[in-house]
Scaffold this motif. Structure first.
Motif, PDB file in Angstrom:
ATOM      1  N   THR A 205      13.828  21.229   0.938  1.00  0.00           N
ATOM      2  CA  THR A 205      14.513  20.884  -0.306  1.00  0.00           C
ATOM      3  C   THR A 205      14.919  19.413  -0.318  1.00  0.00           C
TER       4      THR A 205
ATOM      5  N   GLU B  29      11.720  24.709  -9.224  1.00  0.00           N
ATOM      6  CA  GLU B  29      11.083  26.018  -9.404  1.00  0.00           C
ATOM      7  C   GLU B  29       9.575  25.864  -9.626  1.00  0.00           C
TER       8      GLU B  29
ATOM      9  N   MET C  90      13.046  28.321   3.751  1.00  0.00           N
ATOM     10  CA  MET C  90      13.557  27.212   2.957  1.00  0.00           C
ATOM     11  C   MET C  90      14.437  26.368   3.875  1.00  0.00           C
TER      12      MET C  90
ATOM     13  N   CYS D  42      16.912  23.695   4.435  1.00  0.00           N
ATOM     14  CA  CYS D  42      17.946  23.056   3.613  1.00  0.00           C
ATOM     15  C   CYS D  42      18.659  21.930   4.362  1.00  0.00           C
TER      16      CYS D  42
ATOM     17  N   LEU E  15      21.253  28.754  -7.271  1.00  0.00           N
ATOM     18  CA  LEU E  15      21.437  30.135  -6.815  1.00  0.00           C
ATOM     19  C   LEU E  15      20.480  31.072  -7.536  1.00  0.00           C
TER      20      LEU E  15
ATOM     21  N   ILE F  44      17.083  30.713  -5.959  1.00  0.00           N
ATOM     22  CA  ILE F  44      17.063  31.370  -4.645  1.00  0.00           C
ATOM     23  C   ILE F  44      16.897  32.874  -4.833  1.00  0.00           C
ATOM     24  N   GLN F  45      17.638  33.443  -5.772  1.00  0.00           N
ATOM     25  CA  GLN F  45      17.541  34.879  -6.024  1.00  0.00           C
ATOM     26  C   GLN F  45      16.138  35.257  -6.507  1.00  0.00           C
TER      27      GLN F  45
ATOM     28  N   THR G  67      13.381  33.614  -5.957  1.00  0.00           N
ATOM     29  CA  THR G  67      12.469  33.388  -4.835  1.00  0.00           C
ATOM     30  C   THR G  67      12.493  34.582  -3.894  1.00  0.00           C
ATOM     31  N   MET G  68      13.678  35.019  -3.520  1.00  0.00           N
ATOM     32  CA  MET G  68      13.791  36.154  -2.622  1.00  0.00           C
ATOM     33  C   MET G  68      13.148  37.399  -3.229  1.00  0.00           C
TER      34      MET G  68
ATOM     35  N   MET H 107      16.683  31.168   4.675  1.00  0.00           N
ATOM     36  CA  MET H 107      17.132  29.795   4.481  1.00  0.00           C
ATOM     37  C   MET H 107      17.649  29.300   5.824  1.00  0.00           C
TER      38      MET H 107
ATOM     39  N   LEU I 272      27.106  30.701  -0.668  1.00  0.00           N
ATOM     40  CA  LEU I 272      26.167  31.813  -0.516  1.00  0.00           C
ATOM     41  C   LEU I 272      26.883  33.072  -0.034  1.00  0.00           C
TER      42      LEU I 272
ATOM     43  N   VAL J 188      20.420  33.770   6.207  1.00  0.00           N
ATOM     44  CA  VAL J 188      20.866  32.408   5.959  1.00  0.00           C
ATOM     45  C   VAL J 188      21.382  31.864   7.288  1.00  0.00           C
TER      46      VAL J 188
END
Length: 104
Positions: free
Chosen positions: A15, A28, A44, A46, A57, A60-61, A63-64, A76, A87, A98
C-alpha cells in the motif's frame, strides 16, 4: 503508489501511505486484477500505510470477501498500532489475520 508483487506463490499488495476518500477508488482499481486468480494467497503489506479512512475499511472488507469466495487466503501485515486499533475496534481482527508492525 500501490505495488503488486509475486513472491513464493503469494501475491503481495504494498500500500501507499494513505487509503482515504481521495485515493480509495484508484486503490481498488489497482488491486482488481489480482482477483482473477483462483485460490489466491494475498498479503497486504501495510508497512508504509499510516492512515486509513472508512473508505479504506470498505475496500479491505470487499477484498477479504472476494478472496474468501475464490477459496483463497488474505492477511494484512506490518500494520501500525493506530490502524490496528481501528481494525480491532471495527471487528476486522476477529475474522481476518492482521499482523502488527514489529517494533524495535
Amino acid at each position: 503508489m500501490t505495488q503488486i508483487l509475486k513472491e513464493g506463490g503469494k501475491t503481495i499488495i504494498k500500500t501507499d501511505k494513505r487509503i482515504d476518500t481521495m485515493n480509495a477508488e484508484q486503490f481498488e482499481q489497482d488491486i482488481e486484477p489480482v482477483f482473477s486468480e483462483p485460490n489466491i494467497d494475498l498479503v497486504m503489506d501495510c508497512s508504509e500505510l499510516n492512515y486509513m479512512a472508512s473508505s479504506g475499511l470498505r475496500i479491505i472488507q470487499k477484498t477479504m470477501r472476494k478472496v474468501m469466495m475464490s477459496k483463497g487466503q488474505f492477511k494484512m501485515t506490518n500494520v501500525n498500532p493506530e490502524i490496528y486499533k481501528v481494525l480491532a475496534m471495527t471487528g476486522f481482527t476477529k475474522f481476518m489475520t492482521v499482523e502488527q508492525k514489529a517494533t524495535n
